[in-house]
Scaffold this motif. Structure first.
Motif, PDB file in Angstrom:
ATOM      1  N   ALA A 103      49.922  30.369  29.335  1.00 33.08           N
ATOM      2  CA  ALA A 103      50.088  31.720  29.884  1.00 33.08           C
ATOM      3  C   ALA A 103      50.261  31.730  31.394  1.00 33.08           C
ATOM      4  O   ALA A 103      50.612  32.758  31.968  1.00 33.08           O
ATOM      5  CB  ALA A 103      48.894  32.597  29.500  1.00 33.08           C
TER       6      ALA A 103
ATOM      7  N   VAL B  82      47.918  31.566  33.600  1.00 33.43           N
ATOM      8  CA  VAL B  82      46.862  32.400  34.175  1.00 33.43           C
ATOM      9  C   VAL B  82      45.681  31.516  34.557  1.00 33.43           C
ATOM     10  O   VAL B  82      45.250  30.669  33.775  1.00 33.43           O
ATOM     11  CB  VAL B  82      46.402  33.473  33.170  1.00 33.43           C
ATOM     12  CG1 VAL B  82      45.134  34.165  33.646  1.00 33.43           C
ATOM     13  CG2 VAL B  82      47.499  34.507  32.974  1.00 33.43           C
TER      14      VAL B  82
ATOM     15  N   LEU C 233      45.249  39.231  29.411  1.00 33.48           N
ATOM     16  CA  LEU C 233      46.180  38.288  30.027  1.00 33.48           C
ATOM     17  C   LEU C 233      47.350  39.026  30.675  1.00 33.48           C
ATOM     18  O   LEU C 233      47.819  38.653  31.749  1.00 33.48           O
ATOM     19  CB  LEU C 233      46.689  37.302  28.986  1.00 33.48           C
ATOM     20  CG  LEU C 233      45.645  36.357  28.356  1.00 33.48           C
ATOM     21  CD1 LEU C 233      46.328  35.395  27.391  1.00 33.48           C
ATOM     22  CD2 LEU C 233      44.884  35.591  29.425  1.00 33.48           C
TER      23      LEU C 233
ATOM     24  N   ALA D  50      50.099  37.270  33.206  1.00 32.46           N
ATOM     25  CA  ALA D  50      50.497  36.109  32.400  1.00 32.46           C
ATOM     26  C   ALA D  50      52.014  35.985  32.331  1.00 32.46           C
ATOM     27  O   ALA D  50      52.725  36.989  32.203  1.00 32.46           O
ATOM     28  CB  ALA D  50      49.932  36.233  30.991  1.00 32.46           C
TER      29      ALA D  50
ATOM     30  N   THR E 270      52.983  36.331  26.979  1.00 31.19           N
ATOM     31  CA  THR E 270      51.987  36.957  26.112  1.00 31.19           C
ATOM     32  C   THR E 270      52.380  36.766  24.652  1.00 31.19           C
ATOM     33  O   THR E 270      51.937  37.517  23.786  1.00 31.19           O
ATOM     34  CB  THR E 270      51.822  38.457  26.432  1.00 31.19           C
ATOM     35  OG1 THR E 270      53.101  39.104  26.342  1.00 31.19           O
ATOM     36  CG2 THR E 270      51.230  38.661  27.816  1.00 31.19           C
TER      37      THR E 270
END
Length: 301
Positions: A124, A126, A195, A200, A203
């Protein structure tokens, strides 16, 4: 199809398509791998409860159960976990650590946290950290209308996922709930995040699920190869490196209505949080609710 039927169709939210089960099985189930089965159900109360029931009936280790919607998901301290259908990942795995000493099985939820954080960082994009013992947190820009006069608009930490591990059959069921595409108006609490809100780059739930399960397979294999020794497997160091609780002043709400306040200074070999209290003592905390009082970041309690 009537408008009413359409509103309940599994395709009614085109931004949240259903999981492609054959593709997930092709990508995750392989000879000699950890994952032995993968099932997806449209809705259930709790994947942990469902998988624990199967485990009691003799389920093989390595089973994965995913729900598109979970209506009675459970967290620690009997908290509930709910979210709109297909807005997140709600799944449980059944692990049978075999000859790993049982007293080391307590590392499994922490191991899952490390695996989820590292897998999601890759899948992602993140930066995710861990709140001891079982929360996955991300940083989200603080709303300008929530700033106090003179306050710097720093990112605030929000809980976007949680982990729950339970003994079942000959092993442990570990459940993960993760907010993926929840919008701000869908969040269940001001301290929650997703997220998507953390920026992100992806997703796509299939990509994210594969990333987490592959990372979990890696860390679980490392841990088992070290006979469950968290230090020898690198797990203890990895958890400490990603733990947002360390270095913070925290309040531990312990069983029996006992409260302990101090600086979180370490994670010990048993996965316990070590608090340095005002009287100079260091006390291990093995269970309890942790509240971040101050330190780096902000916003999460």
């Amino acid at each position: 199809m009537t408008p009413s039927d359409a509103s309940h169709s599994r395709w009614s939210d085109l931004d949240r398509p259903p999981l492609n089960v054959p593709a997930l099985r092709r990508g995750l189930l392989r000879p000699g791998g950890l994952w032995t089965s993968l099932d997806v159900v449209e809705t259930t109360g709790s994947t942990n409860s469902d998988l624990a029931g199967r485990a009691a009936a003799g389920l093989a280790g390595g089973a994965v159960l995913v729900a598109e919607e979970q209506t009675a998901g459970r967290g620690r301290l009997d908290r509930t976990w709910t979210a709109p259908a297909r807005s997140g990942l709600f799944f449980s795995v059944f692990l049978t650590p075999g000859d790993v000493p049982v007293h080391r099985w307590g590392w499994l939820p922490l191991l899952t946290g490390v695996a989820a954080a590292t897998g999601l960082a890759r899948a992602a994009g993140v930066d995710m950290s861990l709140k001891w013992p079982n929360d996955l947190i991300v940083k989200i820009p603080k709303d300008s209308d929530r700033l106090r006069p003179g306050e710097t608009p720093l990112d605030e930490e929000r809980k976007t996922g949680g982990i729950l591990a339970e003994r079942a059959g000959d092993g442990v069921v570990v459940g993960i709930g993760l907010n993926v595409s929840l919008r701000a108006d869908e969040l269940p609490a001001p301290t929650a995040g997703s997220l998507a809100l953390a920026g992100a780059v992806s997703t796509d739930r299939e990509t994210l699920l594969r990333g987490v399960l592959r990372s979990l397979e890696h860390w679980y294999g490392q841990w088992r190869a070290a006979d469950g020794d968290a230090a020898a497997s690198g797990l203890q160091e990895a958890y400490a490196a990603g733990c947002a609780t360390l270095g913070r002043t925290v309040r531990a709400q312990l069983p029996g209505d006992r409260t302990l306040t101090g600086e979180a200074v370490a994670i010990d070999g048993d996965g316990r949080l070590i608090l340095s209290t005002g009287d100079g003592l260091q006390e291990p905390v093995s269970a309890g609710d942790i509240v971040h009082l101050r330190g780096v970041g902000g916003g999460l309690t």
